[in-house]
Scaffold this motif. Sequence first.
Motif, PDB file in Angstrom:
ATOM      1  N   SER A  31      -9.201 -18.705  -5.629  1.00 14.94           N
ATOM      2  CA  SER A  31      -9.298 -17.288  -5.979  1.00 14.94           C
ATOM      3  C   SER A  31     -10.736 -16.831  -5.799  1.00 14.94           C
ATOM      4  N   GLY A  32     -10.903 -15.543  -5.517  1.00 16.31           N
ATOM      5  CA  GLY A  32     -12.252 -15.052  -5.360  1.00 16.31           C
ATOM      6  C   GLY A  32     -12.310 -13.589  -4.985  1.00 16.31           C
ATOM      7  N   PHE A  33     -13.537 -13.059  -5.005  1.00 15.89           N
ATOM      8  CA  PHE A  33     -13.799 -11.659  -4.718  1.00 15.89           C
ATOM      9  C   PHE A  33     -14.415 -11.525  -3.337  1.00 15.89           C
ATOM     10  N   VAL A  34     -13.872 -10.605  -2.556  1.00 15.43           N
ATOM     11  CA  VAL A  34     -14.332 -10.385  -1.185  1.00 15.43           C
ATOM     12  C   VAL A  34     -14.704  -8.913  -1.034  1.00 15.43           C
ATOM     13  N   THR A  35     -15.965  -8.642  -0.789  1.00 14.26           N
ATOM     14  CA  THR A  35     -16.426  -7.274  -0.609  1.00 14.26           C
ATOM     15  C   THR A  35     -16.437  -6.904   0.867  1.00 14.26           C
ATOM     16  N   LEU A  36     -15.807  -5.772   1.195  1.00 12.38           N
ATOM     17  CA  LEU A  36     -15.855  -5.231   2.551  1.00 12.38           C
ATOM     18  C   LEU A  36     -16.996  -4.222   2.612  1.00 12.38           C
ATOM     19  N   VAL A  37     -17.927  -4.433   3.527  1.00  7.65           N
ATOM     20  CA  VAL A  37     -19.090  -3.561   3.623  1.00  7.65           C
ATOM     21  C   VAL A  37     -19.333  -3.210   5.084  1.00  7.65           C
ATOM     22  N   GLY A  38     -19.902  -2.051   5.325  1.00  3.81           N
ATOM     23  CA  GLY A  38     -20.179  -1.635   6.706  1.00  3.81           C
ATOM     24  C   GLY A  38     -20.501  -0.162   6.763  1.00  3.81           C
ATOM     25  N   ARG A  39     -20.674   0.341   7.965  1.00  2.00           N
ATOM     26  CA  ARG A  39     -20.987   1.742   8.171  1.00  2.00           C
ATOM     27  C   ARG A  39     -19.761   2.618   7.882  1.00  2.00           C
ATOM     28  N   PRO A  40     -19.955   3.927   7.641  1.00  2.00           N
ATOM     29  CA  PRO A  40     -18.809   4.815   7.450  1.00  2.00           C
ATOM     30  C   PRO A  40     -17.851   4.771   8.645  1.00  2.00           C
ATOM     31  N   ASN A  41     -16.581   4.826   8.372  1.00  2.00           N
ATOM     32  CA  ASN A  41     -15.529   4.849   9.400  1.00  2.00           C
ATOM     33  C   ASN A  41     -15.426   3.557  10.204  1.00  2.00           C
ATOM     34  N   ALA A  42     -15.926   2.464   9.642  1.00  2.00           N
ATOM     35  CA  ALA A  42     -15.801   1.183  10.341  1.00  2.00           C
ATOM     36  C   ALA A  42     -14.380   0.641  10.261  1.00  2.00           C
ATOM     37  N   GLY A  43     -13.600   1.127   9.291  1.00  2.00           N
ATOM     38  CA  GLY A  43     -12.216   0.675   9.164  1.00  2.00           C
ATOM     39  C   GLY A  43     -11.947  -0.183   7.944  1.00  2.00           C
ATOM     40  N   LYS A  44     -12.813  -0.096   6.933  1.00  2.00           N
ATOM     41  CA  LYS A  44     -12.650  -0.928   5.728  1.00  2.00           C
ATOM     42  C   LYS A  44     -11.379  -0.574   4.960  1.00  2.00           C
ATOM     43  N   SER A  45     -11.189   0.712   4.695  1.00  2.00           N
ATOM     44  CA  SER A  45     -10.020   1.133   3.916  1.00  2.00           C
ATOM     45  C   SER A  45      -8.722   0.879   4.676  1.00  2.00           C
ATOM     46  N   SER A  46      -8.740   1.121   5.977  1.00  5.39           N
ATOM     47  CA  SER A  46      -7.543   0.863   6.798  1.00  5.39           C
ATOM     48  C   SER A  46      -7.186  -0.617   6.776  1.00  5.39           C
ATOM     49  N   LEU A  47      -8.198  -1.482   6.772  1.00  8.19           N
ATOM     50  CA  LEU A  47      -7.946  -2.914   6.738  1.00  8.19           C
ATOM     51  C   LEU A  47      -7.316  -3.316   5.408  1.00  8.19           C
ATOM     52  N   ILE A  48      -7.805  -2.767   4.321  1.00 10.41           N
ATOM     53  CA  ILE A  48      -7.213  -3.079   3.011  1.00 10.41           C
ATOM     54  C   ILE A  48      -5.749  -2.644   2.965  1.00 10.41           C
ATOM     55  N   ASN A  49      -5.462  -1.458   3.476  1.00  8.33           N
ATOM     56  CA  ASN A  49      -4.070  -0.992   3.505  1.00  8.33           C
ATOM     57  C   ASN A  49      -3.197  -1.913   4.344  1.00  8.33           C
ATOM     58  N   ALA A  50      -3.734  -2.368   5.481  1.00  8.44           N
ATOM     59  CA  ALA A  50      -2.970  -3.264   6.366  1.00  8.44           C
ATOM     60  C   ALA A  50      -2.705  -4.607   5.679  1.00  8.44           C
ATOM     61  N   ILE A  51      -3.693  -5.108   4.962  1.00 10.57           N
ATOM     62  CA  ILE A  51      -3.533  -6.380   4.257  1.00 10.57           C
ATOM     63  C   ILE A  51      -2.497  -6.255   3.140  1.00 10.57           C
ATOM     64  N   MET A  52      -2.573  -5.158   2.405  1.00 11.56           N
ATOM     65  CA  MET A  52      -1.675  -4.970   1.260  1.00 11.56           C
ATOM     66  C   MET A  52      -0.277  -4.542   1.685  1.00 11.56           C
ATOM     67  N   GLY A  53      -0.143  -4.061   2.922  1.00  8.79           N
ATOM     68  CA  GLY A  53       1.164  -3.632   3.408  1.00  8.79           C
ATOM     69  C   GLY A  53       1.620  -2.314   2.829  1.00  8.79           C
ATOM     70  N   LYS A  54       0.695  -1.565   2.251  1.00 11.25           N
ATOM     71  CA  LYS A  54       1.005  -0.247   1.694  1.00 11.25           C
ATOM     72  C   LYS A  54      -0.296   0.535   1.545  1.00 11.25           C
ATOM     73  N   LYS A  55      -0.148   1.821   1.300  1.00 13.91           N
ATOM     74  CA  LYS A  55      -1.321   2.679   1.151  1.00 13.91           C
ATOM     75  C   LYS A  55      -1.939   2.501  -0.228  1.00 13.91           C
TER      76      LYS A  55
END
Length: 324
Positions: A31-55
């Motif tokens: 188990s652990g914590f993974v921080t997604l970091v990057g420039r605006p519009n890099a696709g961080k939120s879209s990746l989280i939605n894709a991983i979770m399989g929902k919005k």
Amino acid sequence: MGIDLDEFFANEGAHMADSYAPSKESDNFKSGFVTLVGRPNAGKSSLINAIMGKKIAITSNTAQTTRHRFRAVLNRPDFQLVLVDTPGLHKPHDALGEELNTSALKALEEVDVIAFVVDASAEVGKGDRWVVEQLKHIPSKKICVLTKTDKVSPEQIHAQRLLLDDLLTWDAMVGLSSKTGYNVEAFVEEVALLLPYGPAWFPKDMETDQPLEVIVAEFIREKILRDFRDDVPHAIGVAIEDLDIDEDSDLTSIYATIYVERESQKGIIIGKGGSAIKRIGTKARSDLERFFGMRVYLDLQVKVKKNWRKDLNQIRKFGYGEGI
């Protein structure tokens, strides 16, 4: 590196400390914590939605779409992955921008893995290099993620990989597409390999730590971000005044206020004869009904709060940045 539970609950998870403690799993559980970091519009939120399989997180092409630092929890039989979404790092132009940068950088502290998210279809620029500089002295494991690979050729991806390899020694690198799902699971598997052994930090039925009011407010704000251009999206703040879930009548009633900075922006959001605000409400209600799984009554009001983006107290009242 692991998370200090006492510090975690004291700083950010105090509201859950009394009701939940990490559960003991088998010796092989990770188990652990993974921080997604990057420039605006890099696709961080879209990746989280894709991983979770929902919005879970809102998305748009507007910078500063993500204003909250929140966690999404992915549970698998042999690991629990806590994904931390952050506002995009950028050169701030006001107090809101400074607060969002603080929130993003704060999320790099005491996590097990940092995922540096890069848009494969965009040139690696000064902003990306600046983010990498912030990562160099952090002891966490680091994975480089090239998103939006469906938009570029294999040759372009290869060139990006070589360039990013020169910036830092990564523990792993993955190219993926949140839109098509390509290699999303490969990213999850790579991160799981980097996680430490330990207990589940959150209940198995928990998918996000975002308060319900925040999720609803963000769904509404997303529709404005996607419908309007120029400076209007940046001037928007959404507050939920009342939220009532009545399971007996299969109805969720939501009363929300959209705040803008100028009277002219209020007129734009309302639209001629109320056409714009009606369109926002219709689109938001559609998302919210899917989210709640029942009918939704949505009442939207628009108010002016001048220069709220320059007022740190107001920024935190909306729950943006560290205010949450």
